[in-house]
Scaffold this active site. Structure first.
Site, PDB file in Angstrom:
ATOM      1  N   ALA A 251      58.007  38.953  41.516  1.00  0.00           N
ATOM      2  CA  ALA A 251      56.663  38.210  40.896  1.00  0.00           C
ATOM      3  C   ALA A 251      56.245  37.137  41.588  1.00  0.00           C
ATOM      4  O   ALA A 251      55.332  36.585  41.066  1.00  0.00           O
ATOM      5  CB  ALA A 251      56.760  38.507  39.623  1.00  0.00           C
ATOM      6  N   ALA A 252      56.864  36.602  42.577  1.00  0.00           N
ATOM      7  CA  ALA A 252      56.261  35.579  43.252  1.00  0.00           C
ATOM      8  C   ALA A 252      54.651  35.770  43.956  1.00  0.00           C
ATOM      9  O   ALA A 252      53.901  34.971  43.525  1.00  0.00           O
ATOM     10  CB  ALA A 252      57.154  35.022  44.337  1.00  0.00           C
ATOM     11  N   GLY A 253      54.656  37.002  44.384  1.00  0.00           N
ATOM     12  CA  GLY A 253      53.280  37.369  44.746  1.00  0.00           C
ATOM     13  C   GLY A 253      52.340  37.466  43.736  1.00  0.00           C
ATOM     14  O   GLY A 253      51.213  37.031  43.708  1.00  0.00           O
ATOM     15  N   ASP A 254      53.024  38.298  42.743  1.00  0.00           N
ATOM     16  CA  ASP A 254      51.931  38.186  41.464  1.00  0.00           C
ATOM     17  C   ASP A 254      51.370  37.064  40.866  1.00  0.00           C
ATOM     18  O   ASP A 254      50.189  36.664  40.411  1.00  0.00           O
ATOM     19  CB  ASP A 254      52.838  38.986  40.268  1.00  0.00           C
ATOM     20  CG  ASP A 254      53.171  40.526  40.976  1.00  0.00           C
ATOM     21  OD1 ASP A 254      52.394  40.825  41.870  1.00  0.00           O
ATOM     22  OD2 ASP A 254      54.230  40.960  40.512  1.00  0.00           O
TER      23      ASP A 254
HETATM   24  O1  RIB Z   1      55.814  42.433  41.828  1.00  0.00           O
HETATM   25  C1  RIB Z   1      57.034  42.803  41.375  1.00  0.00           C
HETATM   26  C2  RIB Z   1      56.884  43.652  40.174  1.00  0.00           C
HETATM   27  O2  RIB Z   1      56.966  45.152  41.096  1.00  0.00           O
HETATM   28  C3  RIB Z   1      57.835  44.010  39.374  1.00  0.00           C
HETATM   29  O3  RIB Z   1      57.666  43.496  38.176  1.00  0.00           O
HETATM   30  C4  RIB Z   1      58.071  45.571  39.179  1.00  0.00           C
HETATM   31  O4  RIB Z   1      57.866  46.167  37.778  1.00  0.00           O
HETATM   32  C5  RIB Z   1      57.091  45.978  40.178  1.00  0.00           C
HETATM   33  O5  RIB Z   1      55.850  46.560  39.877  1.00  0.00           O
END
Ligand code: RIB
Length: 301
Positions: A251-254
């Site tokens: 989730a760093a990208g998120d």
């Molecule tokens: O970007 C990370 C996410 O990718 C995770 O939380 C997982 O659920 C996938 O969707």
């Protein structure tokens, strides 16, 4: 009239994570890991980042589809806890999305996703929220939901002059018509290569990939390049990232995308938005989990 709201459209998953010394190769069994059940999904993670990093509460709406099950109900209550306006559609047949994740000692990960209900999110599901998209400041999407739905929402936003950010993760071939609707595309280096055919390793190759995206009609290009930093096509500059001890890069990208969207919606320049997003992402990699690793605005300051 436009609101200051950011609408995130995308996936929500429950992440089943094992953190261990190393990621096993096919056929190998490794003992000694630790198991965690975490809220995740690229869409939900980005919505959480938008909510926690916005100056005001209630800045984010999240459109997604869940199953009629315990994970779906959990998602709803968690989103509310973060002050996100949930726009959840319930699929009576498919289960909520899940992801199996392994994280090694260096914080690197592998992820396998069972899309479940995320995979059935269709334009008809999103139609009731069209007005909300049209009145928002910005629409942020990824690719864990069907492309036809992403394109439908992008079209609605684009027609209403709402900024569209597409984080093309995970990458797959996109229709030519979609590129023309995108204001900002934010792949990582692997995704940029899959989409453009250019192997992105440095500023020069990132510029080449940028040109390919621009020829297809994308207005602005950002390429996140892990420890190498972040390329901004507008500034034609590779911004170095902060040096931190990464323990989990899930989730760093998120986090980067959610933060970047917040800064853009606040009218910040692209270099200021990159800086804000890099700070948020740098904090997230020092913590375990997906949504659990996303910092608040206070922490960035
Ligand atoms: O970007 C990370 C996410 O990718 C995770 O939380 C997982 O659920 C996938 O969707």
């Amino acid at each position: 009239m436009k609101t200051k709201k950011i609408v995130v459209l995308g996936s929500t998953n429950t992440d089943m994570v094992i953190t261990g010394k190393k990621i096993p190769v096919p056929g190998e069994t490794i003992l000694g890991g630790r198991f965690l059940l975490n809220p995740g999904g690229k869409g939900a993670n980005q919505a959480v980042a938008v909510a926690r990093l916005s100056a005001k509460k209630g800045a984010c709406s999240f459109i997604a589809k869940v199953g009629d099950d315990v994970f779906g109900r959990e998602t709803l209550s968690r989103l509310k806890k973060d002050g996100i306006t949930p726009r959840l559609i319930v699929d009576k047949k498919e289960p909520s999305g899940t992801a199996l994740i392994m994280v090694d000692q260096k914080g690197q990960n592998i992820i396998s996703v069972a899309l479940g209900a995320n995979g059935t999110l269709c334009p008809k599901d999103v139609e009731p929220f069209k007005k909300e998209i049209e009145q928002s400041a910005l629409l942020l999407m990824q690719l864990e939901t069907p492309i036809k739905t992403v394109e439908w929402a992008a079209k609605a936003a684009n027609k209403a002059k709402v900024t569209v950010i597409l984080n093309p993760a995970p990458a797959c071939k996109l229709p030519a018509s979609l590129y023309k609707l995108i204001d900002w595309i934010t792949p990582n280096e692997t995704e940029a290569e899959i989409l453009t055919g250019v192997k992105v390793t440095d500023a020069k190759s990132a510029q080449k990939a940028t040109e390919v995206f621009k020829k297809r009609g994308v207005k602005h290009v950002i390429i996140t390049m892990g420890t190498k930093g972040c390329w901004c096509g507008d500034c034609q500059k590779l911004y170095p990232c902060r040096k931190v001890k990464a323990i989990d890069c899930v989730a760093a990208g998120d986090t980067f995308n959610g933060a970047f969207a917040v800064a853009l919606a606040e009218g910040k320049s692209c270099s200021e938005a990159v800086d804000f997003a890099q700070k948020a992402a740098a904090i997230s990699v020092t913590r375990p989990g997906a949504q659990s690793s996303v910092p608040t605005r206070k922490e960035i300051k």
